[in-house]
Design a protein around this motif. Structure first.
Motif, PDB file in Angstrom:
ATOM      1  N   THR A   1       0.754  -1.220   0.088  1.00 27.76           N
ATOM      2  CA  THR A   1       0.126   0.222   0.023  1.00 27.76           C
ATOM      3  C   THR A   1       0.907   1.101   0.033  1.00 27.76           C
ATOM      4  OG1 THR A   1       0.034  -0.031   2.390  1.00 27.76           O
ATOM      5  CG2 THR A   1      -1.818  -1.196   1.381  1.00 27.76           C
ATOM      6  N   ILE A   2       1.947   1.284  -0.160  1.00 27.07           N
ATOM      7  CA  ILE A   2       3.196   2.174   0.097  1.00 27.07           C
ATOM      8  C   ILE A   2       3.456   2.612  -1.531  1.00 27.07           C
ATOM      9  CG2 ILE A   2       5.149   3.160   0.807  1.00 27.07           C
ATOM     10  CD1 ILE A   2       4.837   1.054   3.270  1.00 27.07           C
ATOM     11  N   SER A   3       3.275   3.812  -1.909  1.00 31.25           N
ATOM     12  CA  SER A   3       3.544   4.362  -3.288  1.00 31.25           C
ATOM     13  C   SER A   3       4.923   4.866  -3.173  1.00 31.25           C
ATOM     14  CB  SER A   3       2.445   4.948  -3.742  1.00 31.25           C
ATOM     15  OG  SER A   3       2.401   6.544  -2.750  1.00 31.25           O
ATOM     16  N   SER A   4       5.707   5.464  -2.410  1.00 31.93           N
ATOM     17  CA  SER A   4       7.018   5.960  -2.367  1.00 31.93           C
ATOM     18  C   SER A   4       7.805   4.941  -2.848  1.00 31.93           C
ATOM     19  CB  SER A   4       7.416   6.553  -1.020  1.00 31.93           C
ATOM     20  OG  SER A   4       7.394   5.558   0.017  1.00 31.93           O
ATOM     21  N   ASN A   5       9.228   5.678  -3.507  1.00 28.16           N
ATOM     22  CA  ASN A   5      10.064   4.756  -3.690  1.00 28.16           C
ATOM     23  C   ASN A   5      10.883   4.074  -3.029  1.00 28.16           C
ATOM     24  OD1 ASN A   5       9.835   5.827  -6.490  1.00 28.16           O
ATOM     25  ND2 ASN A   5      11.006   7.505  -6.443  1.00 28.16           N
ATOM     26  N   ILE A   6      11.430   2.811  -3.518  1.00 33.76           N
ATOM     27  CA  ILE A   6      12.375   2.093  -2.648  1.00 33.76           C
ATOM     28  C   ILE A   6      13.446   1.937  -3.519  1.00 33.76           C
ATOM     29  CG2 ILE A   6      10.901   0.953  -1.315  1.00 33.76           C
ATOM     30  CD1 ILE A   6      11.275  -1.434  -3.130  1.00 33.76           C
ATOM     31  N   THR A   7      14.717   1.669  -3.192  1.00 37.24           N
ATOM     32  CA  THR A   7      15.928   1.721  -3.833  1.00 37.24           C
ATOM     33  C   THR A   7      17.057   0.672  -3.645  1.00 37.24           C
ATOM     34  OG1 THR A   7      16.162   4.140  -4.214  1.00 37.24           O
ATOM     35  CG2 THR A   7      17.961   2.960  -4.860  1.00 37.24           C
ATOM     36  N   LEU A   8      17.051  -0.303  -4.654  1.00 39.12           N
ATOM     37  CA  LEU A   8      17.947  -1.489  -4.446  1.00 39.12           C
ATOM     38  C   LEU A   8      19.367  -0.975  -4.925  1.00 39.12           C
ATOM     39  CD1 LEU A   8      18.367  -4.598  -3.999  1.00 39.12           C
ATOM     40  CD2 LEU A   8      18.013  -4.738  -6.378  1.00 39.12           C
ATOM     41  N   SER A   9      20.365  -1.488  -4.057  1.00 36.32           N
ATOM     42  CA  SER A   9      21.701  -0.861  -4.354  1.00 36.32           C
ATOM     43  C   SER A   9      22.924  -2.144  -4.203  1.00 36.32           C
ATOM     44  CB  SER A   9      22.151  -0.089  -3.456  1.00 36.32           C
ATOM     45  OG  SER A   9      23.566   0.663  -3.597  1.00 36.32           O
TER      46      SER A   9
ATOM     47  N   THR B   1      15.772   2.036  -8.771  1.00 35.86           N
ATOM     48  CA  THR B   1      14.657   2.641  -8.095  1.00 35.86           C
ATOM     49  C   THR B   1      13.220   2.205  -8.658  1.00 35.86           C
ATOM     50  OG1 THR B   1      15.944   4.344  -7.449  1.00 35.86           O
ATOM     51  CG2 THR B   1      13.707   4.734  -7.067  1.00 35.86           C
ATOM     52  N   ALA B   2      12.182   2.003  -7.771  1.00 32.37           N
ATOM     53  CA  ALA B   2      10.879   1.833  -8.299  1.00 32.37           C
ATOM     54  C   ALA B   2       9.939   1.916  -7.187  1.00 32.37           C
ATOM     55  CB  ALA B   2      11.034   0.022  -8.520  1.00 32.37           C
ATOM     56  N   LYS B   3       8.753   2.125  -7.457  1.00 29.69           N
ATOM     57  CA  LYS B   3       7.513   2.380  -6.302  1.00 29.69           C
ATOM     58  C   LYS B   3       7.609   0.941  -5.514  1.00 29.69           C
ATOM     59  CE  LYS B   3       6.220   6.411  -7.911  1.00 29.69           C
ATOM     60  NZ  LYS B   3       6.326   7.607  -7.114  1.00 29.69           N
ATOM     61  N   CYS B   4       7.368   1.440  -4.206  1.00 30.37           N
ATOM     62  CA  CYS B   4       7.141   0.232  -3.319  1.00 30.37           C
ATOM     63  C   CYS B   4       6.146  -0.722  -3.678  1.00 30.37           C
ATOM     64  CB  CYS B   4       7.151   0.758  -1.961  1.00 30.37           C
ATOM     65  SG  CYS B   4       7.026  -0.535  -0.720  1.00 30.37           S
ATOM     66  N   ASN B   5       5.017   0.032  -3.901  1.00 29.37           N
ATOM     67  CA  ASN B   5       3.770  -0.929  -4.080  1.00 29.37           C
ATOM     68  C   ASN B   5       3.885  -1.553  -5.569  1.00 29.37           C
ATOM     69  OD1 ASN B   5       3.331   1.384  -5.543  1.00 29.37           O
ATOM     70  ND2 ASN B   5       1.121   1.684  -4.897  1.00 29.37           N
ATOM     71  N   GLU B   6       4.800  -1.468  -6.285  1.00 28.23           N
ATOM     72  CA  GLU B   6       4.868  -1.906  -7.529  1.00 28.23           C
ATOM     73  C   GLU B   6       5.745  -3.102  -7.474  1.00 28.23           C
ATOM     74  OE1 GLU B   6       6.361   1.194 -10.120  1.00 28.23           O
ATOM     75  OE2 GLU B   6       4.272   2.151 -10.282  1.00 28.23           O
ATOM     76  N   VAL B   7       6.875  -3.114  -6.756  1.00 27.14           N
ATOM     77  CA  VAL B   7       7.416  -4.081  -6.211  1.00 27.14           C
ATOM     78  C   VAL B   7       6.963  -5.192  -5.490  1.00 27.14           C
ATOM     79  CG1 VAL B   7       9.931  -5.012  -5.276  1.00 27.14           C
ATOM     80  CG2 VAL B   7       9.773  -2.739  -6.727  1.00 27.14           C
TER      81      VAL B   7
END
Length: 575
Positions: free
Chosen positions: A271-279, A294-300
Motif C-alpha cells: 500500500t506504500i507508493s513511495s520509492n524504494i532503491t536497491l543498491s 529505483t521503483a515504487k514500493c507498491n509496484e515491487v
C-alpha cells in the motif's frame, strides 16, 4: 537461602514457518535455585542447539535453502514478566521482570530448558500469565513496562549463506497461562521477517560482494506492550535494509547464487507508493559491478506485504560492466510456478504444464475460437508508468502447439470484458459475436502493435524507421521453428520497438501528439486497461482465433530495457 520447588514445565511453541512444535511434557522433580522467592521453569524443543546466543535459523540443504528456527544457549537475553489481576507481579529484586536462561538439552539439541532466574514475590497462581521477550536489554524497558526494540543500521555477514549475524536481533514475544495443576504452556512469535538478498553471479569469473541494500519506508522499530499487538514503525521516515561484508568482501563463484540475510519488521509494502532503491556494491577483480535501481514500493510488492516470521527474497542479478547492463526491477513478473495464487484467471481451454528443467511450469493457451482462450492477468499490470512515461513488456513464447496463428494476438488489454454484440458486414449481413472496443492495447503475433488509450497510434508503414512494417507470418513466420523465443516491446512517448530474441524487428517514431501519433496515453491512463490478456482475445471485431501459444516469464517494467539488458535476460534463462 536455598529454596526447592517442583518444576512447572511449559511447552514452548515458536509460531513460525521455521519452527517445530515444542515437546508437551511436564518434568517432575526438584531443582535448586539460589535466591529468595518463587520460581518457574520451562522446557522446549528446537531444531538445533548452539552455544553463543539465543536463537538463529538453520539453512537447509534443499534447492531453496529454506530456513529452520533453532534456540541457542543464553544467560540473560530473555526477560520474563508475570501478569495477574490487571497488573504485573514484582520479583524479589523489586523489578517487574527477570532474566531467563536458555539451556539446550545436551543429548537432544531440539530440547531446551528455560529458567526464570529471580524469585517471584509470591507463589505462582492459577491464571497468572507469563510474558517473555527476547532478546531484551533493561535499557529497552520503560517505566510503564513497554518494550522498544530497534533493528541495526546494517547487518554484517561474515560467511555466505549464514544467519549467525542475525542472532542478536531475532525479537520474540510469547505468553503462557499457569493452570490449576501449576503447569503452563507458552507460545512465542518471531516478530521480524527475514529479508534475503539472492545474489546471482551471471559471469564466468568470481564476484566479490561488498554490500547490498534496499532503502525505503521499511519498519525497523517495534514497541511491545503486554496484552496488545506489537506496533511497528519507521524510526526516521526511512530505513535501509543493509547487509555489509568484511573489508575483503565475500566471494561468489562464477555462475553461482548466494544469499545475504537481514531482518525487517512487518511493513504494509503493498500500500506504500513511495520509492524504494536497491543498491549493490561489488567487483569483478578491478571492474566495478555497482548499480542502483529505483521503483515504487507498491509496484515491487504488488499485492504482497512483509509479514513477520516469513522470509522474503529480493533477486539481485549481477554482471560485469556498466550499470547499463544491470537489470531493472520488474513491476510485474509471473513465471507461472505458483499457479494456485498468482492472481491470474484461465479462460477457455488453457492450462499450466511443465516443460522441463529450464522452463519449468508454463502457460499453455487453448485454441479454436475467438475471444475465448486466454490468461487474464491482474488488473493493475499496466498501471505503473504514470511517472516514468516508459514501459517494457517481455515474455517467452513458443508456437509448437499452435496453428493458424498468422493474424492472432499474443497480448491484449482492454477496459472490460468482451461484449456480446451484433457485427454488421458490408453486404448487409449481421453476426452475433463478442466484440472489444477502446481503450485498448494489442501486440500481434506478426510483429506489429496498436494503441488506443487517451490517444491512438496504429503504427503504420510511414512511421516505421524503415518506411515499411516487416510482418513476421506466413513465409516469414518468426515462430515457425517451434522453439522458445523472447518477445519484447519497448515504449516511450515518441518511440516503440518490437524485439525478438534481442534483435529489433520493427521500430517506429511518433511526434507524441495529434491523431495517430500518441503512445503516452498508455502511460498516463494505463490503469484504465484492467482486462489484460495473454494469448488471445483479439481486438475490435477482427475474426482471428485465439492461438495455442505457450508462455513463460511474463514481465512488465516501468522503464525502457536496453538491447543489452534484453540479451542479458535471454542469457540468464538459456544458460
Amino acid at each position: 537461602m536455598i529454596h526447592t520447588n517442583r518444576f512447572i514445565a511449559l511447552s514452548c511453541v515458536v509460531a513460525s514457518v521455521f519452527a517445530t512444535s515444542c515437546v508437551n511434557e511436564i518434568e517432575e522433580g526438584l531443582t535448586s535455585v539460589s535466591g529468595e522467592g518463587y520460581y518457574i521453569s520451562l522446557t522446549g524443543e528446537v531444531n538445533k542447539g548452539g552455544t553463543e546466543s539465543r536463537a538463529h535459523w538453520d539453512i537447509n540443504s534443499d534447492g531453496n535453502q529454506t530456513l529452520a528456527f533453532a534456540w541457542d544457549q543464553s544467560q540473560d537475553e530473555m526477560k520474563s514478566f508475570v501478569w495477574s489481576n490487571n497488573s504485573f507481579v514484582g520479583f524479589k529484586d523489586n523489578k517487574n521482570y527477570s532474566a531467563t536462561t536458555v539451556t539446550p538439552n545436551a543429548e537432544n539439541k531440539k530440547q531446551a530448558q528455560l529458567q526464570i532466574t529471580t524469585g517471584l514475590s509470591r507463589e505462582y497462581a492459577e491464571n497468572d500469565v507469563i510474558w517473555a521477550v527476547s532478546p531484551l536489554a533493561e535499557t529497552n524497558i520503560s517505566a510503564n513496562n513497554k518494550v522498544t526494540f530497534t533493528l541495526p543500521d546494517q547487518f554484517v555477514q561474515t560467511d555466505l549463506n549464514s544467519t549467525e549475524h542475525l542472532k542478536d536481533y531475532v525479537l520474540m514475544s510469547g505468553t503462557g497461562i499457569v493452570g490449576s495443576d501449576k503447569t503452563a504452556s507458552i507460545s512465542f512469535d518471531v516478530l521480524p521477517a527475514i529479508y534475503r538478498f539472492k545474489v546471482t553471479n551471471n559471469e564466468n569469473e568470481v564476484l566479490t560482494v561488498n554490500e547490498v541494500s534496499i532503502s525505503g519506508p521499511f519498519c525497523n522499530q517495534a514497541v511491545l506492550e503486554y496484552g496488545k499487538d506489537p506496533v511497528y514503525s519507521v524510526a526516521d521516515g526511512s530505513y535501509t535494509i543493509k547487509v555489509a561484508t568484511p573489508a575483503e568482501g565475500l566471494e561468489v563463484a562464477a555462475g553461482a547464487t548466494a544469499y545475504l540475510y537481514a531482518l525487517v519488521f512487518p511493513t504494509n509494502t503493498s500500500t506504500i507508493s513511495s520509492n524504494i532503491t536497491l543498491s549493490f556494491k561489488g567487483t569483478y577483480g578491478e571492474v566495478s559491478a555497482n548499480y542502483t535501481k529505483t521503483a515504487k514500493c507498491n509496484e515491487v510488492y504488488a499485492g504482497k506485504d512483509l509479514v513477520n516470521n516469513t522470509y522474503n527474497d529480493m533477486n539481485v542479478p549481477v554482471s560485469k560492466g556498466s550499470e547499463e547492463s544491470q537489470l531493472p526491477i520488474a513491476v510485474y513478473f509471473n513465471n507461472f510456478e505458483n499457479t494456485e495464487n498468482n492472481g491470474c484467471t484461465i479462460h477457455g481451454d488453457g492450462q499450466y504444464q511443465n516443460e522441463g528443467e529450464v522452463w519449468g511450469d508454463v502457460f499453455q493457451n487453448g485454441s479454436g475460437a475467438q475471444r475465448t482462450h486466454y490468461l487474464q492477468l491482474p488488473t493493475d499490470v499496466l498501471s505503473h508508468s504514470t511517472e516514468t512515461q516508459e514501459m517494457t513488456i517481455a515474455f517467452w513464447i513458443n508456437a509448437k502447439n499452435a496453428d493458424a496463428y498468422e493474424w492472432a494476438p499474443i497480448f491484449t488489454a482492454y477496459a472490460d470484458v468482451p461484449k456480446w454484440e451484433t457485427k454488421q458486414y458490408q453486404d448487409g449481413t449481421t453476426k452475433e459475436m463478442y466484440l472489444n472496443t477502446f481503450p485498448m492495447f494489442a501486440c500481434q503475433s506478426r510483429g506489429v502493435i496498436q494503441i488506443n488509450c487517451a490517444g491512438w497510434c496504429d503504427f503504420p508503414d510511414n512511421l516505421n524507421v524503415n518506411n515499411v512494417n516487416t510482418l513476421y507470418h506466413f513465409d516469414n513466420d518468426w515462430f515457425a521453428d517451434n522453439q522458445w523465443h523472447y518477445y519484447t516491446v519497448v515504449l516511450t512517448a515518441t518511440n516503440a520497438k518490437v524485439y525478438l530474441d534481442g534483435e529489433i524487428k520493427n521500430e517506429w517514431n511518433v511526434t507524441g501528439s495529434g491523431d495517430g501519433n500518441v503512445i503516452a496515453g498508455l502511460f498516463s491512463n494505463g490503469a484504465d486497461l484492467k482486462y489484460i490478456c495473454l494469448g488471445g482475445n483479439q481486438a475490435w471485431d477482427w475474426e482471428d482465433n485465439d492461438a495455442a501459444f505457450m508462455f513463460d516469464d511474463f514481465a512488465v517494467y516501468n522503464e525502457v530495457l536496453t538491447q543489452e539488458q534484453i540479451k542479458l535476460l535471454i542469457s540468464n534463462k538459456t544458460n
